[in-house]
Design a protein around this motif. Structure first.
Motif, mmCIF file in Angstrom:
data_model
loop_
_atom_site.group_PDB
_atom_site.id
_atom_site.type_symbol
_atom_site.label_atom_id
_atom_site.label_comp_id
_atom_site.label_asym_id
_atom_site.label_seq_id
_atom_site.Cartn_x
_atom_site.Cartn_y
_atom_site.Cartn_z
ATOM 1 N N HIS A 58 0.833 -1.211 0.000
ATOM 2 C CA HIS A 58 0.000 0.000 0.000
ATOM 3 C C HIS A 58 0.863 1.255 0.000
ATOM 4 C CE1 HIS A 58 0.390 1.067 4.364
ATOM 5 N NE2 HIS A 58 0.559 -0.227 4.516
ATOM 6 N N ASP B 238 6.435 2.657 5.736
ATOM 7 C CA ASP B 238 5.183 1.887 5.762
ATOM 8 C C ASP B 238 4.208 2.561 4.803
ATOM 9 O OD1 ASP B 238 2.872 0.505 6.307
ATOM 10 O OD2 ASP B 238 2.669 1.212 8.370
ATOM 11 N N ASP B 239 4.025 2.128 3.587
ATOM 12 C CA ASP B 239 4.509 0.853 3.132
ATOM 13 C C ASP B 239 5.262 1.026 1.811
ATOM 14 O OD1 ASP B 239 4.801 -1.966 3.014
ATOM 15 O OD2 ASP B 239 2.933 -2.179 1.923
ATOM 16 N N GLU C 64 -5.042 1.505 2.976
ATOM 17 C CA GLU C 64 -4.771 0.406 3.901
ATOM 18 C C GLU C 64 -4.795 0.890 5.337
ATOM 19 O OE1 GLU C 64 -2.882 -2.431 6.509
ATOM 20 O OE2 GLU C 64 -2.187 -0.399 6.123
ATOM 21 N N GLU C 65 -4.304 2.113 5.540
ATOM 22 C CA GLU C 65 -4.183 2.620 6.913
ATOM 23 C C GLU C 65 -5.535 2.894 7.563
ATOM 24 O OE1 GLU C 65 -1.642 2.376 8.519
ATOM 25 O OE2 GLU C 65 0.081 2.416 7.177
ATOM 26 N N ASP D 131 3.994 -5.952 3.247
ATOM 27 C CA ASP D 131 3.801 -4.857 4.202
ATOM 28 C C ASP D 131 4.854 -4.972 5.296
ATOM 29 O OD1 ASP D 131 2.763 -2.619 5.430
ATOM 30 O OD2 ASP D 131 0.698 -3.356 5.434
ATOM 31 N N VAL D 132 5.101 -3.867 5.958
ATOM 32 C CA VAL D 132 6.194 -3.806 6.926
ATOM 33 C C VAL D 132 5.839 -4.544 8.218
ATOM 34 C CG1 VAL D 132 7.081 -1.650 5.997
ATOM 35 C CG2 VAL D 132 5.357 -1.597 7.822
HETATM 36 MN MN MN Z 1 1.452 -1.110 6.300
#
Ligand code: MN
Ligand code: MN
Length: 456
Positions: A100, A259-260, A289-290, A332-333
């Protein structure tokens, strides 16, 4: 027996000569990307610019596509899908990576401009999970778009050029903070107080709100807009400034929004010179995403299915058969182990800086709630690909069992009947205005994505 015990060494003790040579140049390119792409919109613009230089063209439903062809589908300028057509038919599935490009930040409210005590402010509503106190007294830059009724889209970037002004949220001086300092970290700075100071100089003449009017007149000079145009704008404050190397050994990179986008770039760059893969490579850069992967540009959007269905139509393959045979790395992180906060993690199951890409069987919180729990078969398939390609990898779990947790886009891919595993870069100070990654892990994640695309 040599391998009886799982006891990985620090990645720097395991790097080969090729890796050592490529690591620095890869990270330089990643840092350039980060300086150009601080929001999801800017990520889409920048990846299209680079991709078109490498033979990618905009996808059209029904177009003729051959193995090796490279296309992209732009979802409203806010998310994007890239694909490199493989030799195998789509009925055999795709190798999909999904990251993302949105990051936590201070979004500007719909009616934002106000004046109080002859100071002009922009009101904000924060986006994603932030520790509010971290966003005061740091340099901020204004990014986004303002659309006007003549149909024009004005792209805004103020605060990144050395000659630009920056913006900031003030904080109370320590001398008068006796009450504030007794509050919890969550309450010490309120959401409404994340108001960005925009100016102090009144416009000439008489009347009220003269500082606000001066700001509006400057905006009108620069973009030809009036206050009502702000109501339909999409503006955000992000930390101002560029990526930097960190540490005397320069082993880390600081940036806003690893991120990300550290995974965005890791899954994007290997596509550029990818030779025709066995399976069609698909790279998704998602938005939202967040805040739950929702909305028209989030990973839950039908846009992904529609693109995949259009691809499948070209080969007369049914979408559901393609998805069922596909594999996805949800890139993703993860949280890198921080000895300063050792009590929050199970060290044995936490990712660490310089141990390579982290594979996360499940995310979620409190009893794996909301997780996409990858199978042993899938995890094994991925670790085998990585081991054969010389990719350094490790495992990740987000904190102690009862401590908290988080999610990624993995569940939304898995819901579509796609085998999905989380894999990404360990980050220190995740979601802070300045996050840290190690160069080695960033590079290994790119190498992992390349190996995944090329896997037979
Ligand atoms: Mn993320
Ligand atoms: Mn996040």
């Amino acid at each position: 027996m040599e391998n009886l015990i799982y006891a990985p060494k620090n990645g720097f003790d395991r790097l080969n000569e090729t890796d050592r040579a490529e690591l620095e140049s890869y990270c330089r390119r990643y840092m350039d990307f980060m300086d150009a792409a601080k929001t999801e919109r800017e990520s889409v613009t920048e990846t299209i610019r680079i991709a078109e230089q490498h033979g990618f063209r905009e996808f059209q439903a029904g177009m003729a596509l051959q193995p090796g062809d490279r296309v992209y589908a732009n979802n409203r300028g806010k998310s994007i899908i890239f694909a490199v057509i493989g030799r195998e038919p789509l009925s055999r599935g795709c190798h999909i990576t999904a990251a993302h490009a949105d990051s936590p930040r201070l979004d500007i409210k719909p009616n934002p401009l106000c004046e109080d005590s002859e100071l002009a402010f922009l009101k904000t509503h924060y986006y994603g999970g932030i520790k509010k106190y971290q966003w005061t007294t740091i340099p901020l830059a204004l990014h986004g778009v303002i659309t006007t009724q003549d149909g024009a889209v004005h792209t805004v970037t103020i605060g990144e050029d050395e000659s630009d002004p920056i913006f900031c949220v003030t904080d109370l001086l320590i001398h008068l903070a006796a009450d504030q300092m007794k509050k919890t970290l969550a309450d010490g700075v309120t959401g409404e107080n994340l108001r960005v100071l925009m100016g102090t100089q009144p416009i000439e003449g008489e009347g009220s709100d003269r500082v606000k009017k001066n700001i509006l007149s400057l905006l009108h000079e620069k973009y030809g807009i009036v206050e009502e145009d702000l109501l339909s704008a999409e503006l955000t404050m992000v930390p101002a400034g560029k990526c930097r190397e960190v540490g005397l050994d320069r082993s880390m990179i600081s940036a806003y929004g690893h991120d990300d986008r550290v995974c965005v770039y890791a899954e994007f760059e290997p596509l550029l010179d990818l030779e025709t893969p066995a399976y069609t490579a698909v790279c998704v850069l998602a938005d939202k995403e967040e805040i739950g992967s929702v909305g028209v540009s989030g990973m839950q959007s039908q846009f992904f299915e529609n693109f995949m269905a259009d691809l499948c139509d070209i080969q007369d393959v049914k979408l559901r058969h393609c998805l069922a045979a596909s594999t996805c790395l949800s890139a993703d992180v993860s949280n890198a182990y921080d000895p300063l906060y050792a009590e929050t993690c199970d060290k044995q199951n936490n990712s660490r800086l310089n141990y390579g890409i982290s594979l996360c069987k499940y995310t979620g919180s409190r009893g794996k709630g909301g997780a996409s729990d990858a199978s042993s078969e899938l995890f094994n398939k991925i670790r085998t690909i990585f081991n054969r390609a010389g990719v350094l990898w490790q495992i990740a779990e987000l904190g102690k069992v009862d401590q908290g947790g988080g999610g990624t886009v993995a569940a939304y891919m898995a819901n579509r009947n796609i085998d999905t595993l989380d894999a990404g870069v360990p980050v220190l100070s995740m979601h802070a205005p300045m996050e840290l990654v190690s160069k080695l892990d960033a590079y290994m994640t790119m190498k992992a994505m390349r190996a995944f695309y090329l896997a037979k």
